[in-house]
Every structure is written in structure tokens, then in C-alpha cells.
Design a protein around this motif. Structure first.
Motif: not given
Ligand SMILES: Cc1cc2nc3c(=O)[nH]c(=O)nc-3n(C[C@H](O)[C@H](O)[C@H](O)COP(=O)(O)O)c2cc1C
Length: 191
Positions: A8-13, A35-46, A92-97, A127-130
Motif C-alpha cells: 500500500i503506497t501513498g497514492a490516493s485510494g 505500507f510505505t510511510e506515506t501509504g499509511k499516512k494517506v490511508m489515515e487521512y482518506e 500504486c503511486s507514480m513514485g513507487t511505479l 496505479p493511481r494518478e490523473t
Molecule cells: C493525500 C495525498 C494523495 C496523493 N495521491 C497520489 C496519487 O493518487 N498518485 C500518486 O502518484 N501520488 C500521490 N500522492 C503523492 C505520493 O504520496 C508521493 O509521491 C509519495 O512520495 C509516494 O511515496 P510512496 O510511493 O513511497 O508511498 C499523494 C499524496 C497525498 C498526501
């Protein structure tokens, strides 16, 4: 299908991941979650809820649930010799992708993706981004050519969903189809 790793990464969803994990556990599948660090934070937020309490309840109720530490490269799942059946990165965030498409395995989540590819195991990336830029698209194409299932969180509307759960179940059902788990999570066209 006996063992699955969910990243679970920090992308939305991340709400999709909650349903995915619940369904895997219901199907008696040993589920490792990273979880990635941001993955956990974004899950808590959303989801406006604490990940730790959810994890605690899963650990209490399911012996076939394991929380992994993303920094622990000594974990069993980091090795090709530990035979998990499939890995799913959702969302999957674009960063992890980008990291996975470059073969970087600096954390457990990316290492698991790398292992799945080298061992010819099922790897599903949601993947999740748009919108998507050319870097995102090229990274997805590269992985698709290596046999990775690129399964964007794009629910269909032909089954006439009436709730958010219907939309989430559609995506989780498609993932199950891809890793070969029978399910009735969504209405199939023609049924
Ligand atoms: C609320 C929130 C939503 C985000 N949504 C996305 C998203 O949908 N797609 C994406 O690629 N990054 C999104 N990001 C940015 C990623 O969290 C950021 O690029 C982060 O470095 C990803 O790290 P990770 O892949 O290690 O989790 C979002 C950030 C926040 C705070």
C-alpha cells in the motif's frame, strides 16, 4: 492461491486496499501487508481512521494475517525462496511505479515486486494518478511488457453501481480475477 503480498503506497485510494485485504482474509489466504510511510499516512487521512487499530484487529482475528515492515529486508517475503503466489500493489503511486520499473529494490515493497517478476509470479499493479504523463505511461508499458498486470482503479459503470462499495468491489473483483480467485464481487456482463 495460498499466500499473497499486498503493498500500500501513498497514492490516493487506499480504501480499495481495505476491501482487498478483508476479502483475501475471508478466502483464508495468508495475507502479508506492507505500507510505505506515506501509504499509511494517506490511508489515515482518506479513511479518517487509525491504521494501527485496524491492523490490531486483523492481527487479533486472523492468524493468516502478517504486517510487514517496509524497512525489513530480512523478511521472508524479500526472498525468492519464500513462495508467495501473487503480489498486488494497491494503490500504486507514480513514485513507487518508477522505482519498480527501474528495478530498484531499496525497500521491502519494491523488493517483493522485483522478486515476483524474477520468479515469474503474478504481480498486479493498481496505479493511481490523473492525468498521466509520458513517464508514467512509459513505466507502465515497460512493466506490462514484462508480464505485470497493470490494472488501474477504473471501475466500470455497466453494472449500474449504486454505492461506493459497488465501485470498490468491482476493482477488487477484477484483481481477484487476475490472480485466479473465484469471486462474485461484481455482476458480470452476460450473466
Ligand atoms: C493525500 C495525498 C494523495 C496523493 N495521491 C497520489 C496519487 O493518487 N498518485 C500518486 O502518484 N501520488 C500521490 N500522492 C503523492 C505520493 O504520496 C508521493 O509521491 C509519495 O512520495 C509516494 O511515496 P510512496 O510511493 O513511497 O508511498 C499523494 C499524496 C497525498 C498526501
Amino acid at each position: 492461491m495460498k499466500k499473497v503480498v499486498v503493498g500500500i503506497t501513498g497514492a490516493s485510494g487506499s480504501i480499495y486496499a481495505k476491501t482487498l485485504i478483508d476479502e483475501l482474509l475471508k478466502h483464508e489466504i495468508h495475507t502479508h501487508v506492507i505500507f510505505t510511510e506515506t501509504g499509511k499516512k494517506v490511508m489515515e487521512y482518506e479513511t479518517e481512521s487509525l491504521v494501527d487499530s485496524w491492523i490490531e484487529s486483523l492481527e487479533k482475528n486472523f492468524r493468516h494475517f502478517t504486517l510487514e515492515d517496509n524497512n525489513n529486508l530480512f523478511s521472508g517475503v524479500a526472498s525468492g525462496s519464500y513462495s508467495f503466489d501473487a503480489a498486488i500493489i494497491l494503490p500504486c503511486s507514480m513514485g513507487t511505479l518508477a522505482e519498480i520499473s527501474q528495478g530498484l529494490a531499496k525497500n521491502l515493497l519494491c523488493r517483493v515486486a522485483d522478486v515476483a517478476m524474477k520468479e515469474n509470479r503474478k504481480l498486479v499493479i493498481v496505479p493511481r494518478e490523473t492525468p498521466l504523463n509520458a513517464i508514467h505511461l512509459e513505466n507502465m508499458l515497460k512493466l506490462s511488457r514484462l508480464g505485470v498486470s497493470i490494472l488501474p482503479a477504473m471501475p466500470g459503470f455497466y453494472h449500474r453501481p449504486t454505492s461506493m462499495e459497488d465501485l470498490i468491489d468491482f476493482v477488487v473483483g477484477k484483481i481477484f480475477d487476475h490472480i485466479g480467485i473465484e469471486n462474485n464481487l461484481f455482476d458480470r456482463w452476460g450473466n
